[in-house]
Design an enzyme around this catalytic site. Sequence first.
Site, PDB file in Angstrom:
ATOM      1  N   LYS A  13       0.833  -1.209   0.000  1.00  0.00           N
ATOM      2  CA  LYS A  13       0.000   0.000   0.000  1.00  0.00           C
ATOM      3  C   LYS A  13       0.870   1.263   0.000  1.00  0.00           C
ATOM      4  CE  LYS A  13      -2.167  -0.942   3.900  1.00  0.00           C
ATOM      5  NZ  LYS A  13      -1.449  -2.191   4.288  1.00  0.00           N
ATOM      6  N   ARG A  88      -9.129   0.946   9.306  1.00  0.00           N
ATOM      7  CA  ARG A  88      -8.682  -0.415   9.616  1.00  0.00           C
ATOM      8  C   ARG A  88      -9.711  -1.180  10.443  1.00  0.00           C
ATOM      9  NH1 ARG A  88      -2.756   0.594   9.340  1.00  0.00           N
ATOM     10  NH2 ARG A  88      -1.584  -1.293   9.737  1.00  0.00           N
ATOM     11  N   ARG A 127      11.826  -5.697   3.934  1.00  0.00           N
ATOM     12  CA  ARG A 127      11.687  -4.255   4.194  1.00  0.00           C
ATOM     13  C   ARG A 127      12.623  -3.832   5.328  1.00  0.00           C
ATOM     14  NH1 ARG A 127       5.739  -1.882   4.769  1.00  0.00           N
ATOM     15  NH2 ARG A 127       5.686  -2.661   6.904  1.00  0.00           N
ATOM     16  N   ARG A 139      11.742  -0.389  11.463  1.00  0.00           N
ATOM     17  CA  ARG A 139      10.521  -0.361  12.271  1.00  0.00           C
ATOM     18  C   ARG A 139      10.549  -1.496  13.296  1.00  0.00           C
ATOM     19  NH1 ARG A 139       5.348   0.227   8.439  1.00  0.00           N
ATOM     20  NH2 ARG A 139       4.475  -0.802  10.265  1.00  0.00           N
ATOM     21  N   ARG A 150       0.209  -8.591  13.812  1.00  0.00           N
ATOM     22  CA  ARG A 150      -0.360  -7.589  12.897  1.00  0.00           C
ATOM     23  C   ARG A 150      -1.296  -8.266  11.901  1.00  0.00           C
ATOM     24  NH1 ARG A 150       4.846  -4.897  10.658  1.00  0.00           N
ATOM     25  NH2 ARG A 150       3.440  -3.587   9.453  1.00  0.00           N
TER      26      ARG A 150
HETATM   27  P1  AMP Z   1       1.285   0.660   9.354  1.00  0.00           P
HETATM   28  O1  AMP Z   1       2.450   1.574   9.129  1.00  0.00           O
HETATM   29  O2  AMP Z   1       0.088   1.055   8.548  1.00  0.00           O
HETATM   30  O3  AMP Z   1       1.644  -0.790   9.183  1.00  0.00           O
HETATM   31  O4  AMP Z   1       0.845   0.836  10.880  1.00  0.00           O
HETATM   32  C1  AMP Z   1       1.729   0.539  11.925  1.00  0.00           C
HETATM   33  C2  AMP Z   1       0.959   0.402  13.225  1.00  0.00           C
HETATM   34  O5  AMP Z   1       0.325   1.647  13.545  1.00  0.00           O
HETATM   35  C3  AMP Z   1      -0.161  -0.619  13.219  1.00  0.00           C
HETATM   36  O6  AMP Z   1       0.295  -1.931  13.476  1.00  0.00           O
HETATM   37  C4  AMP Z   1      -1.048  -0.087  14.342  1.00  0.00           C
HETATM   38  O7  AMP Z   1      -0.506  -0.352  15.607  1.00  0.00           O
HETATM   39  C5  AMP Z   1      -0.951   1.427  14.117  1.00  0.00           C
HETATM   40  N1  AMP Z   1      -1.971   1.901  13.160  1.00  0.00           N
HETATM   41  C6  AMP Z   1      -1.764   2.450  11.935  1.00  0.00           C
HETATM   42  N2  AMP Z   1      -2.909   2.788  11.354  1.00  0.00           N
HETATM   43  C7  AMP Z   1      -3.897   2.436  12.220  1.00  0.00           C
HETATM   44  C8  AMP Z   1      -5.307   2.496  12.178  1.00  0.00           C
HETATM   45  N3  AMP Z   1      -5.960   2.992  11.107  1.00  0.00           N
HETATM   46  N4  AMP Z   1      -5.993   2.044  13.262  1.00  0.00           N
HETATM   47  C9  AMP Z   1      -5.369   1.554  14.333  1.00  0.00           C
HETATM   48  N5  AMP Z   1      -4.033   1.439  14.445  1.00  0.00           N
HETATM   49  C10 AMP Z   1      -3.295   1.883  13.385  1.00  0.00           C
END
Ligand code: AMP
Length: 196
Positions: A13, A88, A127, A139, A150
Amino acid sequence: MRLILLGPPGAGKGTQAQRLVEKHGIPQLSTGDMLRAAVQAGTEVGKRAKAVMDAGELVSDAIVNAIVAERIDQPDCARGFILDGYPRTLVQADAVEAMLAERGIALDSVIELVVDDRALVGRIVKRAEDAKASGQPVRKDDNPEVFEERLREYYKKTAPLTGYYYAKGRLKTVDGMASIDAVTAEIGKVLAAAAK
Ligand code: AMP
């Protein structure tokens, strides 16, 4: 153009969103990036989100909804935006509907990147390796153990969104296992069709 990119962690994404930013000149709104920035800056939100993110769980709907509502009112979002990693949960999806309705704007497309789970752990590991090799911070949640959580969170809370948007007649799917360029091309076709 207002677009939602759906798909599990590691589906691509972020990569596709960056290409769309370049092509369409609209911002990528990644709640993950915004939350990481809040953690880095040590804000109240960041303090509350850090442990949850490190464990691979989802931050509360109230926090992310508030972050996004504030962000879409910034001037650079006037011509549109790409939501990456948000919504999400079903609660967040309803919040998006309400936010857009309040502002008198509509979503153009919801595109799901469909991927094979078995490939995802490998992508996440890569990554992390790439980030390390280029001297960027790795990360904390990009490791196989946290990734499992996740992915579980994704299936429990996010996967139902495909049904939600399908039922609204908005869902478009793209094969996320194809090459990055091929995925970009497919997304381009979907957007062109939606614009007609
Ligand atoms: P991402 O970079 O999108 O993989 O997000 C990393 C982490 O941020 C996720 O595993 C969640 O802990 C938190 N996170 C990101 N976006 C959301 C969302 N829309 N709702 C809840 N937690 C989020």
